[in-house]
Enzyme design. Structure first.
Site, PDB file in Angstrom:
ATOM      1  N   VAL A  15     116.488  26.888 -41.735  1.00 44.95           N
ATOM      2  CA  VAL A  15     117.203  25.665 -41.369  1.00 44.95           C
ATOM      3  C   VAL A  15     118.270  25.352 -42.415  1.00 44.95           C
ATOM      4  O   VAL A  15     119.386  24.937 -42.081  1.00 44.95           O
ATOM      5  CB  VAL A  15     116.215  24.479 -41.214  1.00 44.95           C
ATOM      6  CG1 VAL A  15     116.965  23.176 -40.997  1.00 44.95           C
ATOM      7  CG2 VAL A  15     115.257  24.740 -40.050  1.00 44.95           C
ATOM      8  N   CYS A 129     111.300  19.781 -33.749  1.00 43.10           N
ATOM      9  CA  CYS A 129     112.266  20.504 -32.897  1.00 43.10           C
ATOM     10  C   CYS A 129     111.919  20.426 -31.412  1.00 43.10           C
ATOM     11  O   CYS A 129     112.786  20.178 -30.565  1.00 43.10           O
ATOM     12  CB  CYS A 129     112.357  21.962 -33.338  1.00 43.10           C
ATOM     13  SG  CYS A 129     110.759  22.721 -33.641  1.00 43.10           S
ATOM     14  N   SER A 159     111.407  31.515 -35.281  1.00 47.63           N
ATOM     15  CA  SER A 159     112.213  30.969 -36.387  1.00 47.63           C
ATOM     16  C   SER A 159     111.746  29.573 -36.781  1.00 47.63           C
ATOM     17  O   SER A 159     111.981  29.144 -37.916  1.00 47.63           O
ATOM     18  CB  SER A 159     113.695  30.956 -36.028  1.00 47.63           C
ATOM     19  OG  SER A 159     113.883  30.301 -34.788  1.00 47.63           O
ATOM     20  N   GLY A 160     111.076  28.871 -35.872  1.00 49.75           N
ATOM     21  CA  GLY A 160     110.526  27.563 -36.205  1.00 49.75           C
ATOM     22  C   GLY A 160     109.445  27.649 -37.263  1.00 49.75           C
ATOM     23  O   GLY A 160     109.112  26.657 -37.919  1.00 49.75           O
ATOM     24  N   LYS A 220     102.283  15.966 -32.580  1.00 48.28           N
ATOM     25  CA  LYS A 220     103.621  15.481 -32.918  1.00 48.28           C
ATOM     26  C   LYS A 220     104.426  15.198 -31.653  1.00 48.28           C
ATOM     27  O   LYS A 220     105.082  14.172 -31.542  1.00 48.28           O
ATOM     28  CB  LYS A 220     104.368  16.534 -33.762  1.00 48.28           C
ATOM     29  CG  LYS A 220     103.916  16.569 -35.218  1.00 48.28           C
ATOM     30  CD  LYS A 220     104.787  17.507 -36.047  1.00 48.28           C
ATOM     31  CE  LYS A 220     104.157  18.848 -36.221  1.00 48.28           C
ATOM     32  NZ  LYS A 220     104.840  19.755 -37.138  1.00 48.28           N
ATOM     33  N   HIS A 253     113.794  27.377 -28.327  1.00 45.70           N
ATOM     34  CA  HIS A 253     112.529  26.978 -27.695  1.00 45.70           C
ATOM     35  C   HIS A 253     112.763  26.715 -26.200  1.00 45.70           C
ATOM     36  O   HIS A 253     113.760  26.085 -25.823  1.00 45.70           O
ATOM     37  CB  HIS A 253     112.009  25.669 -28.289  1.00 45.70           C
ATOM     38  CG  HIS A 253     111.555  25.759 -29.709  1.00 45.70           C
ATOM     39  ND1 HIS A 253     111.349  26.941 -30.376  1.00 45.70           N
ATOM     40  CD2 HIS A 253     111.230  24.766 -30.598  1.00 45.70           C
ATOM     41  CE1 HIS A 253     110.928  26.685 -31.610  1.00 45.70           C
ATOM     42  NE2 HIS A 253     110.854  25.383 -31.768  1.00 45.70           N
TER      43      HIS A 253
HETATM   44  P1  A2P Z   1     113.037  29.393 -51.642  1.00 44.53           P
HETATM   45  O1  A2P Z   1     113.983  30.236 -50.849  1.00 44.53           O
HETATM   46  O2  A2P Z   1     113.416  29.331 -53.081  1.00 44.53           O
HETATM   47  O3  A2P Z   1     111.595  29.699 -51.410  1.00 44.53           O
HETATM   48  P2  A2P Z   1     111.864  28.421 -44.638  1.00 44.53           P
HETATM   49  O4  A2P Z   1     111.398  27.238 -43.837  1.00 44.53           O
HETATM   50  O5  A2P Z   1     112.881  29.249 -43.925  1.00 44.53           O
HETATM   51  O6  A2P Z   1     110.708  29.219 -45.160  1.00 44.53           O
HETATM   52  O7  A2P Z   1     112.616  27.798 -45.936  1.00 44.53           O
HETATM   53  C1  A2P Z   1     111.976  26.932 -46.841  1.00 44.53           C
HETATM   54  C2  A2P Z   1     112.992  26.377 -47.834  1.00 44.53           C
HETATM   55  O8  A2P Z   1     112.316  25.473 -48.724  1.00 44.53           O
HETATM   56  C3  A2P Z   1     113.608  27.435 -48.724  1.00 44.53           C
HETATM   57  O9  A2P Z   1     114.924  27.063 -49.062  1.00 44.53           O
HETATM   58  C4  A2P Z   1     112.702  27.387 -49.952  1.00 44.53           C
HETATM   59  O10 A2P Z   1     113.296  27.866 -51.133  1.00 44.53           O
HETATM   60  C5  A2P Z   1     112.519  25.890 -50.053  1.00 44.53           C
HETATM   61  N1  A2P Z   1     111.354  25.558 -50.895  1.00 44.53           N
HETATM   62  C6  A2P Z   1     110.096  26.017 -50.778  1.00 44.53           C
HETATM   63  N2  A2P Z   1     109.309  25.498 -51.761  1.00 44.53           N
HETATM   64  C7  A2P Z   1     110.103  24.708 -52.506  1.00 44.53           C
HETATM   65  C8  A2P Z   1     109.894  23.872 -53.653  1.00 44.53           C
HETATM   66  N3  A2P Z   1     108.691  23.773 -54.241  1.00 44.53           N
HETATM   67  N4  A2P Z   1     110.953  23.184 -54.146  1.00 44.53           N
HETATM   68  C9  A2P Z   1     112.154  23.283 -53.566  1.00 44.53           C
HETATM   69  N5  A2P Z   1     112.415  24.034 -52.477  1.00 44.53           N
HETATM   70  C10 A2P Z   1     111.412  24.729 -51.943  1.00 44.53           C
END
Ligand code: A2P
Length: 349
Positions: A15, A129, A159-160, A220, A253
């Site tokens: 996202v 979503c 992707s969700g 939800k 979706h």
């Molecule tokens: P990172 O890429 O460093 O893990 P998705 O939903 O596609 O898995 O993405 C999750 C998003 O949330 C990514 O940008 C991930 O960063 C970020 N994220 C996960 N854990 C943390 C955290 N503890 N602090 C900040 N961002 C986070």
């Protein structure tokens, strides 16, 4: 105001990358953009309007001088950092479920309940979503004909579940095609006790199970719909029930929705006319030409697509509709940025 200092929390995620794109295409004047993620991604370079920006690790000091936060880094990260950002003076639009049911936090689809933004105290929640695309289609029908009941079954894209889940589906697909056993460490739900392959499979589990046997995703859809349409997450005025299923589709979706209107005289033609002029909706419904919404054709679009509009011949006022949207755009990044555009336009920052 000559522009806002904006932070994207979760900028490296599925996202997050769309939040960067949608912000670049939005009407929001951006003075500076800060890209935040976990320690793992610190130092990574991402592009915004042709400019290279370095991703930073999120800390409690990340939100100084930030006016607007767009967050999509998971519920726990939002719970930890958004109150700090609000304290530092920012307005936050949160794509996680962390604050959605907080009575002080508006849950907003701009085309449906933009007015709710006026009640914000620093955090605005983006609905789930699957809720967004359903409620977008239901709201105009409810406004004209009343709405008594909704029964929805979802067909939700991988992707969700995040970028890692999509990668795992690709790996499972390759394993299956090469006659190897499929491995599952994430699907259906990261951190669950058991995992099953998503490739060539349907998994009727999105999010964790509640005590009553519904999944949290289904919960939800039920309660967010009531909060958005009736301003009461437990209102009995519209009955809603849901079954949420993950399908091996990358983006988009699909939802099969059975709806019962209060006005028993509503016709298919009425619904066509209504939905064709509703904001954010495109009707694709020409059975003779095999025209109907599909995830592949909805991918990359901001609109929600509605088709297969049919009357339940045995139940006047009841209809089946098929609704598809890009879960990462209208279901997430675009609705989040659209909320932020409204905050700026309505002088609510
Ligand atoms: P990172 O890429 O460093 O893990 P998705 O939903 O596609 O898995 O993405 C999750 C998003 O949330 C990514 O940008 C991930 O960063 C970020 N994220 C996960 N854990 C943390 C955290 N503890 N602090 C900040 N961002 C986070």
């Amino acid at each position: 105001m000559n522009g806002y200092n904006v932070a994207i929390l979760g900028a490296t995620g599925a996202v997050g990358s769309r939040l960067i794109d949608q912000l670049a295409q939005s009407t929001i004047p951006v003075k500076n953009l800060k890209l935040l993620a976990s320690k793992r991604s610190a130092g990574k370079i991402l592009q915004f309007k042709g400019e290279s920006l370095t991703v930073e690790q999120t800390t409690v000091d990340s939100f100084k001088n930030i006016d607007l936060v767009l967050a999509s880094a998971g519920g726990e990260v939002s719970k930890k950092f958004l109150p700090i950002a609000v304290e530092a003076g920012a307005v936050c639009v949160d794509n996680t479920s962390a604050f959605r049911m907080d009575p002080d936090v508006p849950l907003v689809i701009p085309e449906v309940n933009r007015n709710a933004l006026k009640k914000h105290h620093g955090i605005i929640a983006n609905p789930n979503c699957s809720t967004i695309q359903m409620v977008l289609a239901l709201a105009p029908i409810r406004q004209k004909f009343g709405l008594k009941q909704v029964i929805v079954s979802t067909y939700q894209a991988i992707s969700g579940a995040g970028q890692a889940a999509w990668q795992e589906l690709l790996d499972q697909t390759k394993q299956h095609l090469y006659d190897k056993p499929m491995t599952a460490k994430i699907t259906p739900v990261k951190g669950a006790a058991k995992h099953y392959p998503q490739a060539f499979n349907l998994l009727p589990q999105i999010d964790v199970f509640e005590k009553d046997g519904y999944t949290h995703e289904e919960w939800k859809m039920i309660h967010e719909t009531k909060k958005i349409l009736l301003d009461d997450m437990d209102s009995p005025d519209i009955k809603v029930t849901a079954t949420c299923v993950r399908v091996p589709v990358e983006i988009g979706h699909g939802e099969s929705i059975y709806l019962v209107t209060a006005d028993k005289t509503a016709t298919v033609s009425d619904l066509h006319t209504l939905l064709a002029t509703a904001p954010g909706i495109i009707v694709q419904d020409e059975p003779a030409k095999q025209l109907y919404p599909q995830p592949l054709t909805a991918t990359g679009k901001r609109e929600t697509f509605v088709g297969r509009i049919r009357l339940d011949e045995e139940n006047p006022g009841a209809f089946n509709i098929w609704v598809v949207a890009d879960n990462l755009l209208k279901g997430a990044a675009w609705n989040t940025v659209e909320i932020a555009e409204c905050l700026v336009a309505d002088d609510l920052m």
